[in-house]
Design a protein around this motif. Sequence first.
Motif, PDB file in Angstrom:
ATOM      1  N   VAL A   1      29.642 -15.630  16.492  1.00  0.00           N
ATOM      2  CA  VAL A   1      31.082 -15.642  16.735  1.00  0.00           C
ATOM      3  C   VAL A   1      31.511 -16.853  17.568  1.00  0.00           C
ATOM      4  O   VAL A   1      32.310 -16.751  18.493  1.00  0.00           O
ATOM      5  N   CYS A   2      30.980 -18.016  17.201  1.00  0.00           N
ATOM      6  CA  CYS A   2      31.355 -19.232  17.932  1.00  0.00           C
ATOM      7  C   CYS A   2      32.715 -19.759  17.494  1.00  0.00           C
ATOM      8  O   CYS A   2      33.363 -20.508  18.221  1.00  0.00           O
TER       9      CYS A   2
ATOM     10  N   CYS B   1      29.031 -22.442   8.367  1.00  0.00           N
ATOM     11  CA  CYS B   1      28.417 -22.112   9.648  1.00  0.00           C
ATOM     12  C   CYS B   1      27.913 -23.391  10.310  1.00  0.00           C
ATOM     13  O   CYS B   1      27.383 -24.290   9.647  1.00  0.00           O
TER      14      CYS B   1
ATOM     15  N   ARG C   1      20.402 -15.970   9.674  1.00  0.00           N
ATOM     16  CA  ARG C   1      20.870 -15.885  11.063  1.00  0.00           C
ATOM     17  C   ARG C   1      22.118 -15.013  11.134  1.00  0.00           C
ATOM     18  O   ARG C   1      22.978 -15.086  10.275  1.00  0.00           O
TER      19      ARG C   1
ATOM     20  N   CYS D   1      33.468 -22.302  12.337  1.00  0.00           N
ATOM     21  CA  CYS D   1      33.861 -22.274  10.922  1.00  0.00           C
ATOM     22  C   CYS D   1      35.378 -22.178  10.786  1.00  0.00           C
ATOM     23  O   CYS D   1      35.978 -22.807   9.920  1.00  0.00           O
TER      24      CYS D   1
ATOM     25  N   CYS E   1      25.745 -13.914  12.750  1.00  0.00           N
ATOM     26  CA  CYS E   1      26.886 -14.655  13.288  1.00  0.00           C
ATOM     27  C   CYS E   1      26.925 -14.511  14.809  1.00  0.00           C
ATOM     28  O   CYS E   1      26.766 -13.410  15.336  1.00  0.00           O
TER      29      CYS E   1
ATOM     30  N   CYS F   1      22.859 -19.511   4.419  1.00  0.00           N
ATOM     31  CA  CYS F   1      24.257 -19.080   4.465  1.00  0.00           C
ATOM     32  C   CYS F   1      25.208 -20.103   3.839  1.00  0.00           C
ATOM     33  O   CYS F   1      26.017 -19.765   2.979  1.00  0.00           O
TER      34      CYS F   1
ATOM     35  N   HIS G   1      34.918 -23.232   6.390  1.00  0.00           N
ATOM     36  CA  HIS G   1      34.198 -22.005   6.035  1.00  0.00           C
ATOM     37  C   HIS G   1      32.686 -22.220   5.983  1.00  0.00           C
ATOM     38  O   HIS G   1      31.995 -21.626   5.152  1.00  0.00           O
TER      39      HIS G   1
END
Length: 101
Positions: free
Chosen positions: A49-50, A61, A45, A53, A47, A68, A59
Amino acid sequence: MKVLLINGSPHKEGNTYIALSEAAEQLNKQGIETEILWIGNQPVRGCVVCGTCKQKGNHRCVFNDDPCNQVIAAMEKCDGLIIGAPVYYGQPAAQAMGFIR
């Protein structure tokens, strides 16, 4: 010392695996521990940019439906990283590109 080798080929034990195994063998001869992790048949998937993390500081997702987080956990235990992938249509396989970007 430990080096993680990521196999980004859709073929688990194809030419990319053979090349990574050769690299691992040479590293092992130098006393360096290695681990080969195959991600090639799993979608990665992008990113979104939510920021979760960063907010949680772990760190990891928030989406756990791709490799990932598994790769991040393996990378945290390593001192070096080698990513291997076949080249299709002028760029590495999509799964490997997901980790390179």
